[in-house]
Design a protein around this motif. Structure first.
Motif, PDB file in Angstrom:
ATOM      1  N   GLU A 111       0.831  -1.207   0.000  1.00 18.00           N
ATOM      2  CA  GLU A 111       0.000   0.000   0.000  1.00 18.00           C
ATOM      3  C   GLU A 111       0.872   1.267   0.000  1.00 18.00           C
ATOM      4  OE1 GLU A 111      -3.126   0.144  -0.669  1.00 18.00           O
ATOM      5  OE2 GLU A 111      -3.274   2.309  -0.329  1.00 18.00           O
ATOM      6  N   CYS A 112       1.975   1.237   0.741  1.00 15.99           N
ATOM      7  CA  CYS A 112       2.900   2.390   0.714  1.00 15.99           C
ATOM      8  C   CYS A 112       3.391   2.622  -0.705  1.00 15.99           C
ATOM      9  CB  CYS A 112       4.137   2.123   1.579  1.00 15.99           C
ATOM     10  SG  CYS A 112       3.860   2.274   3.315  1.00 15.99           S
ATOM     11  N   ALA A 113       3.780   1.518  -1.361  1.00 14.63           N
ATOM     12  CA  ALA A 113       4.297   1.645  -2.729  1.00 14.63           C
ATOM     13  C   ALA A 113       3.212   2.196  -3.646  1.00 14.63           C
ATOM     14  CB  ALA A 113       4.800   0.295  -3.228  1.00 14.63           C
ATOM     15  N   LYS A 114       2.009   1.697  -3.485  1.00 16.67           N
ATOM     16  CA  LYS A 114       0.903   2.153  -4.349  1.00 16.67           C
ATOM     17  C   LYS A 114       0.678   3.661  -4.197  1.00 16.67           C
ATOM     18  CE  LYS A 114      -4.093   1.675  -4.562  1.00 16.67           C
ATOM     19  NZ  LYS A 114      -4.721   2.083  -3.321  1.00 16.67           N
ATOM     20  N   GLN A 115       0.718   4.120  -2.954  1.00 18.61           N
ATOM     21  CA  GLN A 115       0.433   5.540  -2.722  1.00 18.61           C
ATOM     22  C   GLN A 115       1.603   6.459  -3.084  1.00 18.61           C
ATOM     23  OE1 GLN A 115      -1.373   6.497   1.053  1.00 18.61           O
ATOM     24  NE2 GLN A 115      -2.521   4.589   1.105  1.00 18.61           N
ATOM     25  N   LEU A 116       2.833   5.947  -2.879  1.00 16.90           N
ATOM     26  CA  LEU A 116       3.988   6.846  -3.004  1.00 16.90           C
ATOM     27  C   LEU A 116       4.833   6.645  -4.256  1.00 16.90           C
ATOM     28  CD1 LEU A 116       5.136   6.516   0.702  1.00 16.90           C
ATOM     29  CD2 LEU A 116       4.288   8.614  -0.363  1.00 16.90           C
ATOM     30  N   VAL A 117       5.000   5.360  -4.664  1.00 23.57           N
ATOM     31  CA  VAL A 117       5.890   5.069  -5.798  1.00 23.57           C
ATOM     32  C   VAL A 117       5.251   3.980  -6.675  1.00 23.57           C
ATOM     33  CG1 VAL A 117       8.138   5.779  -4.841  1.00 23.57           C
ATOM     34  CG2 VAL A 117       7.201   3.558  -4.201  1.00 23.57           C
ATOM     35  N   PRO A 118       4.113   4.288  -7.303  1.00 23.51           N
ATOM     36  CA  PRO A 118       3.368   3.238  -8.015  1.00 23.51           C
ATOM     37  C   PRO A 118       4.133   2.596  -9.167  1.00 23.51           C
ATOM     38  CG  PRO A 118       2.432   5.423  -8.425  1.00 23.51           C
ATOM     39  CD  PRO A 118       3.433   5.606  -7.349  1.00 23.51           C
ATOM     40  N   LYS A 119       5.195   3.234  -9.636  1.00 22.65           N
ATOM     41  CA  LYS A 119       5.980   2.656 -10.743  1.00 22.65           C
ATOM     42  C   LYS A 119       7.129   1.786 -10.222  1.00 22.65           C
ATOM     43  CE  LYS A 119       4.166   4.923 -14.396  1.00 22.65           C
ATOM     44  NZ  LYS A 119       2.806   4.471 -14.112  1.00 22.65           N
ATOM     45  N   CYS A 120       7.307   1.765  -8.920  1.00 23.84           N
ATOM     46  CA  CYS A 120       8.403   0.981  -8.327  1.00 23.84           C
ATOM     47  C   CYS A 120       8.178  -0.511  -8.608  1.00 23.84           C
ATOM     48  CB  CYS A 120       8.386   1.241  -6.813  1.00 23.84           C
ATOM     49  SG  CYS A 120       9.541   0.259  -5.890  1.00 23.84           S
ATOM     50  N   ARG A 121       9.269  -1.220  -8.883  1.00 23.54           N
ATOM     51  CA  ARG A 121       9.165  -2.672  -9.107  1.00 23.54           C
ATOM     52  C   ARG A 121       9.338  -3.383  -7.767  1.00 23.54           C
ATOM     53  NH1 ARG A 121      11.179  -4.302 -14.966  1.00 23.54           N
ATOM     54  NH2 ARG A 121       9.966  -2.727 -16.069  1.00 23.54           N
ATOM     55  N   ILE A 122       8.433  -4.302  -7.486  1.00 20.82           N
ATOM     56  CA  ILE A 122       8.401  -4.905  -6.144  1.00 20.82           C
ATOM     57  C   ILE A 122       8.597  -6.413  -6.226  1.00 20.82           C
ATOM     58  CG2 ILE A 122       6.972  -5.257  -4.072  1.00 20.82           C
ATOM     59  CD1 ILE A 122       5.496  -2.662  -4.928  1.00 20.82           C
ATOM     60  N   TYR A 123       9.440  -6.908  -5.319  1.00 21.26           N
ATOM     61  CA  TYR A 123       9.646  -8.356  -5.191  1.00 21.26           C
ATOM     62  C   TYR A 123       9.010  -8.812  -3.883  1.00 21.26           C
ATOM     63  CZ  TYR A 123      11.764 -12.823  -4.206  1.00 21.26           C
ATOM     64  OH  TYR A 123      11.944 -14.141  -3.904  1.00 21.26           O
TER      65      TYR A 123
END
Ligand code: G4F
Length: 323
Positions: A111-123
């Protein structure tokens, strides 16, 4: 320069991954607990060889605001979510806290990634424990999940959450379904390191026996240093997908013991005893992975064979006691 953020950087996998990403030229940030920063000699020990090149931030998987402020500050290009309560036995003793850390923690990170860095690649660190009582051998990305522990259940939920963020919000979230991976940096509570550390102490005459649980459980054991390379490769693909990472060979706990004692010139039958306290309420009897997809798409293959892995760990623990 790409920026990577690792949760669980102080663990076995986090430390190998951090080293690998530094070698590739990344700016590497890690999330650690505040207590770890206060006791670096013990809690940051696995990072000691390269800690000066890392950026460490205090936060807790259990507190959304703390994660939010780190992600907001770091603005990562790649986020590796490795932190978890990862000891299967303990998850039976405290399922509630395992769920809180592993499920809510994963949800908070996504959820943090979605709100702050939606283009970040996540593993997301999935696990072969998700297969549990598997209905086919070997296990692939298509094998049904049948977890047999609170830990396994928490990882299935984390896996589902990751896939849902990928599908619902079009985020780049890839999950690795990693089979057991070991190394000299493995924690002493896991069976491989327990065995090799006891072998070293028995060899030196400090201990007389090694108490274990189920000797007949079979695992697909690989080298953690190989496995973190696969995590990185998953985030370099055009599309986010899920991948099994495994060696394709399975061995029993008994076979691990036999070989480990042999490397120290001892016979395991003279020292290994079974103790009911180390049996689990529900066991995963056989895990064997088929990493064909990873080989074909990622070009990933393990480099260390079972025998080499056991020897590496025994020699390390013998050296550790000798120094
Ligand atoms: O080393 P283990 O504790 O690893 P386990 O349960 O397979 O889980 C590990 O691998 C997973 C990947 O599949 C990870 F997701 C997870 O986080 C962790 O890293 O136990 C291996 C086997 C089990 O069948 C256990 O019952 O060894 C058996 N065992 C027998 N005696 C023992 C012992 N395990 C431990 N830890 N201690 C014993 O005395």
């Amino acid at each position: 320069m790409k920026v990577a953020l690792i949760t669980g950087i102080t663990g076995q996998d986090g430390s190998y991954l951090a080293e690998h990403l530094l070698d590739l030229g990344y700016e590497v940030h890690g999330i650690v607990r505040r207590v770890a920063l206060e006791d670096p000699t013990h809690r940051l020990q696995r990072l000691s060889g390269f800690i000066d090149r890392l950026h460490l931030h205090a936060a807790s998987l259990e507190r959304f605001p703390s994660l939010f402020s780190v992600v907001s500050e770091v603005q990562p290009d790649e986020l590796y979510h490795l932190a978890a309560q990862s000891f299967v036995s303990y998850s039976f003793d405290d399922a509630f806290s395992t769920f809180r850390t592993n499920i809510d923690g994963t949800h908070f990170v996504l959820e943090c990634a979605k709100q702050l860095v939606p283009k970040c690649r996540i593993y997301f660190a999935g696990s072969s424990e998700m297969f549990g009582h598997a209905n086919e051998v070997p296990q692939t990305e298509k094998t049904r999940f049948y977890p047999r522990s609170p830990y396994g259940i928490s990882k299935v939920t984390g896996f589902d959450l990751s896939r849902n963020y990928r599908e619902a919000y079009k985020m780049f979230v890839a999950s690795g379904i990693l089979f057991n991976h070991e190394s000299p940096r493995r924690g002493f509570e896991f069976v491989t390191r327990k065995i090799t550390s006891y072998v070293a102490r028995i060899k030196r005459g400090e201990l007389k026996e090694l108490p274990l649980g189920n000797l007949d459980a079979k695992r697909d054991w690989g080298f953690a240093g190989d496995y973190v390379q696969a995590m990185h490769l998953m985030l370099q693909q055009d599309c986010p997908e899920d991948f099994v990472i495994a060696t394709g060979e399975t061995n029993s706990v008994r076979e691990f013991c036999q070989l480990a004692f042999e490397f120290a010139g001892l016979n395991y039958e003279d020292y290994v005893v079974t103790d009911p306290q180390f049996y689990r309420p529900a066991e995963v009897h056989l895990l064997l992975g088929d990493a064909t997809k990873s080989k074909e798409i990622l070009g990933w293959e393990p480099t260390i064979k079972f025998e080499e892995l056991v020897e590496m760990m025994v020699m390390h623990d013998l050296d550790l006691l000798a120094s």
